[in-house]
Design an enzyme around this catalytic site. Structure first.
Site, PDB file in Angstrom:
ATOM      1  N   CYS A  42       0.816  -1.222   0.000  1.00  0.00           N
ATOM      2  CA  CYS A  42       0.000   0.000   0.000  1.00  0.00           C
ATOM      3  C   CYS A  42       0.847   1.269   0.000  1.00  0.00           C
ATOM      4  CB  CYS A  42      -0.950   0.001   1.185  1.00  0.00           C
ATOM      5  SG  CYS A  42      -2.127  -1.348   1.098  1.00  0.00           S
ATOM      6  N   HIS A  81      -3.202   7.414   1.796  1.00  0.00           N
ATOM      7  CA  HIS A  81      -3.623   6.093   1.319  1.00  0.00           C
ATOM      8  C   HIS A  81      -5.028   5.831   1.855  1.00  0.00           C
ATOM      9  CE1 HIS A  81      -3.984   1.936   0.540  1.00  0.00           C
ATOM     10  NE2 HIS A  81      -3.778   1.549   1.789  1.00  0.00           N
ATOM     11  N   ASN A 137     -10.012  -0.080  -0.646  1.00  0.00           N
ATOM     12  CA  ASN A 137      -8.556   0.014  -0.554  1.00  0.00           C
ATOM     13  C   ASN A 137      -7.956  -0.565  -1.840  1.00  0.00           C
ATOM     14  OD1 ASN A 137      -5.843  -0.308   0.001  1.00  0.00           O
ATOM     15  ND2 ASN A 137      -6.149  -1.176   2.040  1.00  0.00           N
TER      16      ASN A 137
END
Ligand code: UT7
Length: 323
Positions: free
Chosen positions: A113, A250, A280
């Site tokens: 990520c 993020h 996500n």
């Protein structure tokens, strides 16, 4: 001094939207639980013809259009991804070929990520070292291919997509009102591997594997790690939360984003959130959010932008950039 200035951005999403209600038909979950715990309402899921390279190519083309450039103007491609089309070659090379490029160099970068923050930092270093003039930085993922669709604790959280920016070397005086990347701070700590990992790989099982996460454990570390590295970025530049025009973190969980902004004293109006639409999307989440804030007119030239991510590894990092 040389500064890496953002001259274009773009994004691409799969055709298919999957709502929380649709997921509730296959695993024991509810729209209410997912929205309350994560802020996610829907995510995009790639069909069999949509891959990391195809989504990455589409995002790259949209960033090139936005910048008024062609593939001939690019000399490096860095693709942040943990879901390449093949174990090798790098999907960045596939994207280079799809763009018709016979020059320059391309490689994948894997920091889960945090991949986009790592990739921006790497591109900035290449530009500053005189190794590249214009770098296409892409974050593209198809996490749907890694999910265990029977595990409700993970399958509701992730989505697919891609975003891209183009960084170009330009002159700055070395002060924080320069345009371009002002500072980058990367961290990792491999002792947290078991908290978020994929239980397969070429050198172990010989399979792709499935994503496994101890969500509560990741959550526990996230806010502290994120805020620590952002404070390093403020210290390096003499800037502070009050000077930020846009916080583009993020997009893993609305609660983590809200808690980080609150701890840092960043006005909630200055936080770009897309987690409700995209879920996500790992390394794609920041450039997807950047493209959205550019398209809707929020993010303007001269704005001070704080990028931040934390993910598997653990890896984490923060970048301050003046648009
Ligand atoms: O991008 C990389 C970084 N990743 C992250 O940042 C993710 C970090 N973690 C999180 O975002 C959160 O921990 C989650 C969203 C994954 C989970 O939220 P939570 O508030 O930490 O919930 P929990 O894991 O403590 O689970 C609470 C309850 C459990 O039931 P019991 O044990 O209390 O009876 C779970 O079994 O919720 C249950 N649960 C679900 N219920 C309905 C877990 N997943 C689901 C689900 N639907 N999908």
């Amino acid at each position: 001094m040389i500064r890496s200035i953002v001259v274009g951005s773009g994004s691409a999403l799969p055709d298919r939207v999957v709502t929380n209600a649709e997921l509730a038909k296959t695993v024991e979950t509810s729209d209410e639980w997912i929205v309350q715990r994560t802020g996610i309402h829907q995510r995009y899921i790639a069909n069999e013809n949509e891959t990391t390279a195809s989504l990455g190519e589409a995002a790259a083309r949209s960033a090139l259009d936005d910048a008024g450039l062609t593939p001939d103007d690019i000399d490096f491609i860095i693709l942040a991804t943990s879901t390449p089309d093949n174990t090798f070659p790098a999907s960045a090379v596939d994207i280079q070929n799809r763009l018709g490029m016979k020059h320059g160099a391309a490689f994948d970068l894997q920091a889960v990520c945090s991949g986009f923050v790592y990739a921006i930092t790497t591109a900035d270093a290449y530009i500053k070292a005189g190794l590249a003039k214009r770098v296409l930085v892409i974050g593209a993922e198809t996490f749907s291919r890694l999910l265990d669709w029977e595990d409700r604790t993970t399958c509701v959280l992730f989505g697919d997509g891609a975003g891209a920016v183009i960084l170009e070397g330009g002159e700055g005086v070395g002060l924080s009102n320069d345009r371009g990347v002002l500072t980058s701070h990367l961290r990792s700590d491999g002792s947290h591997k078991e908290k978020l990992y994929v239980d397969g790989g070429p050198s172990t099982t010989g399979t792709v594997g499935h994503l496994r996460m101890q969500g509560r454990e990741v959550f526990k570390h996230a806010v502290a790690m994120i805020t620590d590295v952002i404070e390093d970025a403020f210290e390096a530049t003499g800037l502070d939360a009050g000077k930020i025009d846009w916080f583009i973190p993020h997009q893993a969980n609305r609660r983590i984003i809200d808690a980080s902004a609150k701890k840092l004293g960043i006005d909630p109006q200055k936080v770009v959130q897309t987690v409700h639409q995209h879920g996500n999307t790992s390394a794609a989440s920041i450039p997807l959010a950047i493209a959205e804030a550019r398209k809707d007119g929020r993010l303007k030239e001269g704005d001070l932008v704080l990028l931040e991510a934390m993910g598997g590894g653990f890896t984490w990092g923060a970048v301050l950039v003046r648009w």
